[in-house]
Structures are given as C-alpha cells and as structure tokens.
Design a protein around this motif. Structure first.
Motif, PDB file in Angstrom:
ATOM      1  N   TYR A 134      68.610  17.201  33.972  1.00 41.04           N
ATOM      2  CA  TYR A 134      67.246  17.220  34.503  1.00 41.04           C
ATOM      3  C   TYR A 134      67.078  16.265  35.687  1.00 41.04           C
ATOM      4  O   TYR A 134      65.984  16.134  36.230  1.00 41.04           O
ATOM      5  N   SER A 135      68.134  15.589  36.070  1.00 38.15           N
ATOM      6  CA  SER A 135      68.058  14.628  37.173  1.00 38.15           C
ATOM      7  C   SER A 135      67.660  15.316  38.475  1.00 38.15           C
ATOM      8  O   SER A 135      68.020  16.468  38.724  1.00 38.15           O
ATOM      9  N   LEU A 136      66.943  14.588  39.288  1.00 45.09           N
ATOM     10  CA  LEU A 136      66.556  15.071  40.603  1.00 45.09           C
ATOM     11  C   LEU A 136      67.746  14.846  41.537  1.00 45.09           C
ATOM     12  O   LEU A 136      68.277  13.732  41.611  1.00 45.09           O
ATOM     13  N   THR A 137      68.183  15.886  42.224  1.00 43.30           N
ATOM     14  CA  THR A 137      69.323  15.776  43.138  1.00 43.30           C
ATOM     15  C   THR A 137      68.860  16.004  44.576  1.00 43.30           C
ATOM     16  O   THR A 137      67.739  16.463  44.815  1.00 43.30           O
ATOM     17  N   ILE A 138      69.755  15.733  45.513  1.00 41.58           N
ATOM     18  CA  ILE A 138      69.398  15.963  46.921  1.00 41.58           C
ATOM     19  C   ILE A 138      69.172  17.442  47.192  1.00 41.58           C
ATOM     20  O   ILE A 138      68.440  17.793  48.112  1.00 41.58           O
ATOM     21  N   HIS A 139      69.765  18.295  46.373  1.00 39.40           N
ATOM     22  CA  HIS A 139      69.631  19.733  46.583  1.00 39.40           C
ATOM     23  C   HIS A 139      68.279  20.254  46.098  1.00 39.40           C
ATOM     24  O   HIS A 139      67.626  21.029  46.790  1.00 39.40           O
ATOM     25  N   ASN A 140      67.853  19.822  44.903  1.00 38.27           N
ATOM     26  CA  ASN A 140      66.576  20.335  44.410  1.00 38.27           C
ATOM     27  C   ASN A 140      65.386  19.476  44.855  1.00 38.27           C
ATOM     28  O   ASN A 140      64.246  19.810  44.558  1.00 38.27           O
ATOM     29  N   ALA A 141      65.645  18.410  45.575  1.00 40.29           N
ATOM     30  CA  ALA A 141      64.548  17.565  46.070  1.00 40.29           C
ATOM     31  C   ALA A 141      64.308  17.719  47.566  1.00 40.29           C
ATOM     32  O   ALA A 141      63.326  17.200  48.085  1.00 40.29           O
ATOM     33  N   SER A 142      65.186  18.436  48.251  1.00 39.42           N
ATOM     34  CA  SER A 142      65.061  18.518  49.706  1.00 39.42           C
ATOM     35  C   SER A 142      63.913  19.437  50.123  1.00 39.42           C
ATOM     36  O   SER A 142      63.537  20.358  49.419  1.00 39.42           O
ATOM     37  N   SER A 143      63.402  19.156  51.287  1.00 36.85           N
ATOM     38  CA  SER A 143      62.317  19.965  51.842  1.00 36.85           C
ATOM     39  C   SER A 143      62.890  21.211  52.510  1.00 36.85           C
ATOM     40  O   SER A 143      64.098  21.353  52.690  1.00 36.85           O
ATOM     41  N   SER A 144      61.981  22.058  52.938  1.00 39.28           N
ATOM     42  CA  SER A 144      62.408  23.283  53.623  1.00 39.28           C
ATOM     43  C   SER A 144      62.962  22.944  55.005  1.00 39.28           C
ATOM     44  O   SER A 144      62.736  21.856  55.536  1.00 39.28           O
ATOM     45  N   ALA A 145      63.673  23.886  55.586  1.00 41.43           N
ATOM     46  CA  ALA A 145      64.258  23.685  56.913  1.00 41.43           C
ATOM     47  C   ALA A 145      63.173  23.404  57.951  1.00 41.43           C
ATOM     48  O   ALA A 145      63.349  22.559  58.835  1.00 41.43           O
ATOM     49  N   TYR A 146      62.025  24.084  57.845  1.00 37.17           N
ATOM     50  CA  TYR A 146      60.930  23.870  58.796  1.00 37.17           C
ATOM     51  C   TYR A 146      60.406  22.436  58.692  1.00 37.17           C
ATOM     52  O   TYR A 146      60.193  21.778  59.709  1.00 37.17           O
ATOM     53  N   THR A 147      60.193  21.959  57.467  1.00 37.07           N
ATOM     54  CA  THR A 147      59.682  20.601  57.273  1.00 37.07           C
ATOM     55  C   THR A 147      60.663  19.572  57.816  1.00 37.07           C
ATOM     56  O   THR A 147      60.270  18.619  58.490  1.00 37.07           O
ATOM     57  N   LEU A 148      61.938  19.763  57.529  1.00 30.41           N
ATOM     58  CA  LEU A 148      62.948  18.828  58.023  1.00 30.41           C
ATOM     59  C   LEU A 148      62.990  18.829  59.552  1.00 30.41           C
ATOM     60  O   LEU A 148      63.115  17.774  60.184  1.00 30.41           O
ATOM     61  N   SER A 149      62.864  20.002  60.156  1.00 32.18           N
ATOM     62  CA  SER A 149      62.846  20.110  61.614  1.00 32.18           C
ATOM     63  C   SER A 149      61.630  19.394  62.201  1.00 32.18           C
ATOM     64  O   SER A 149      61.745  18.637  63.168  1.00 32.18           O
ATOM     65  N   LEU A 150      60.468  19.615  61.596  1.00 28.45           N
ATOM     66  CA  LEU A 150      59.240  18.976  62.065  1.00 28.45           C
ATOM     67  C   LEU A 150      59.321  17.454  61.926  1.00 28.45           C
ATOM     68  O   LEU A 150      58.972  16.716  62.845  1.00 28.45           O
ATOM     69  N   MET A 151      59.826  16.974  60.794  1.00 23.29           N
ATOM     70  CA  MET A 151      59.909  15.533  60.574  1.00 23.29           C
ATOM     71  C   MET A 151      60.931  14.881  61.505  1.00 23.29           C
ATOM     72  O   MET A 151      60.750  13.726  61.901  1.00 23.29           O
TER      73      MET A 151
END
Length: 184
Positions: A134-151
């Motif tokens: 149930y741990s939060l990983t970088i894969h299931n915690a990452s934002s969408s490609a659009y959000t990452l691009s905007l940030m």
C-alpha cells in the motif's frame, strides 16, 4: 505495541537528532555572522551541540539500520556515513574557529542526510504502516504529463527569481553584526 512502541521511539529520536543538527547549524551561522560576546556564546554552544548531534547521529544510524529497510540501499548507508563524517568535520572546524568552512561542511552533511532518505526509500515516497504494497511510490504518486510540463515552466520562471532574491539578501546582510549595529 502500545503508544511508545519501537517505531514511535525511533521517530521521536529522529526528530530530536534533527533538532540537534539544526541547532548546531544555527549556532555555526550565529558564529559566522556576529562578533564579541554573542559570537563567543555561539562558539561554545556550537561546540556542545556538535558533540550531541554527532552522538545522536551515530545512534540514529544504528537505529535506522535495525528498525527500517532504508539501508538495504548501500548508497543510502554510504551517504549517511559521509554525512556523519562531514558533521564531525564541521565540529572540528568550529573548534578551530573556522565558521565559514564549518557552515559549508554541515550544509553538505544535511543535504546528504536528505539524499540518503530518498536513496533508501526509492521507489517509495511514503511507506505504508498497514501493508508494504500500500506504500505510495513515485509511479502512483506522480502527476500527469500536462501538470509536470506546466510546473516545469513555472519553475523556470520563479526559481531564478527566488535565487536572485536569496543572493541579493545575502549580499545586503553579508557583514558581521556588531554592537555598533544594534539600536534600542
């Protein structure tokens, strides 16, 4: 277990160790930026806090090894040990009244401790206390490609502004504070 099971004690001890390290860092900074009696008091405080933070750091590394899987990653363990060595170097440099190098050494030490956490947790971001899956990983915690691009675009604009402000602030307050600078 009860309220004060081993993980709770470990967590409290990690917090106390962090407090000691940052108090040591603050005493180094005060030593770097003041003169006279305040500088002497900061020097004495840094000498004591350096010993306490190093002792707590050693115990925390041992507890981390025994209580978590963080050091299953050899780079995480290496980063923590190097951080401890740099912290000891900071204490030595403050004893030799070289606060500039002590500040740099301790700053790198703090950065290495944070880095060791990321190295040891990877690919996890937050470990589940219920079940490991149930741990939060970088894969299931990452934002969408659009959000990452905007940030990324926002960061490209605002990080230079923040860095420029920090540099300007450091430049304005670059001199030591003396008793002549204090007004009542």
């Amino acid at each position: 277990g009860g309220f004060f099971d081993l993980i709770s004690i470990y967590t409290i001890f990690a917090g106390i160790t962090s407090l000691l390290v940052f108090l040591f860092h603050g005493a180094i900074f005060i030593n770097l930026k003041t003169e006279g009696a305040i500088r002497e008091r900061a020097l004495k405080a840094a000498a004591k806090l350096g010993i306490y933070s190093m002792a707590a750091g050693i115990v925390l590394i041992i507890l981390t090894f025994l209580q978590t899987d963080l050091y299953d990653s050899i780079p995480a363990l290496a980063a923590s040990i190097i951080a401890l060595i740099l912290g000891a170097l900071s204490w030595y440099l403050i004893k030799k009244e070289n606060p500039g190098k002590a500040m740099i050494s301790n700053g790198i030490s703090i950065a290495l401790v944070v880095g060791s956490l990321f190295l040891g947790l990877y690919p996890r971001v937050m470990v589940s206390s219920i079940k490991p899956e149930y741990s939060l990983t970088i894969h299931n915690a990452s934002s969408s490609a659009y959000t990452l691009s905007l940030m990324t675009k926002v960061a490209l604009v605002f990080v230079p502004i923040v860095l420029g402000y920090q540099i300007w602030t450091y430049w304005v307050f670059r001199k030591r504070v003396t008793s002549k600078d204090i007004e009542y």
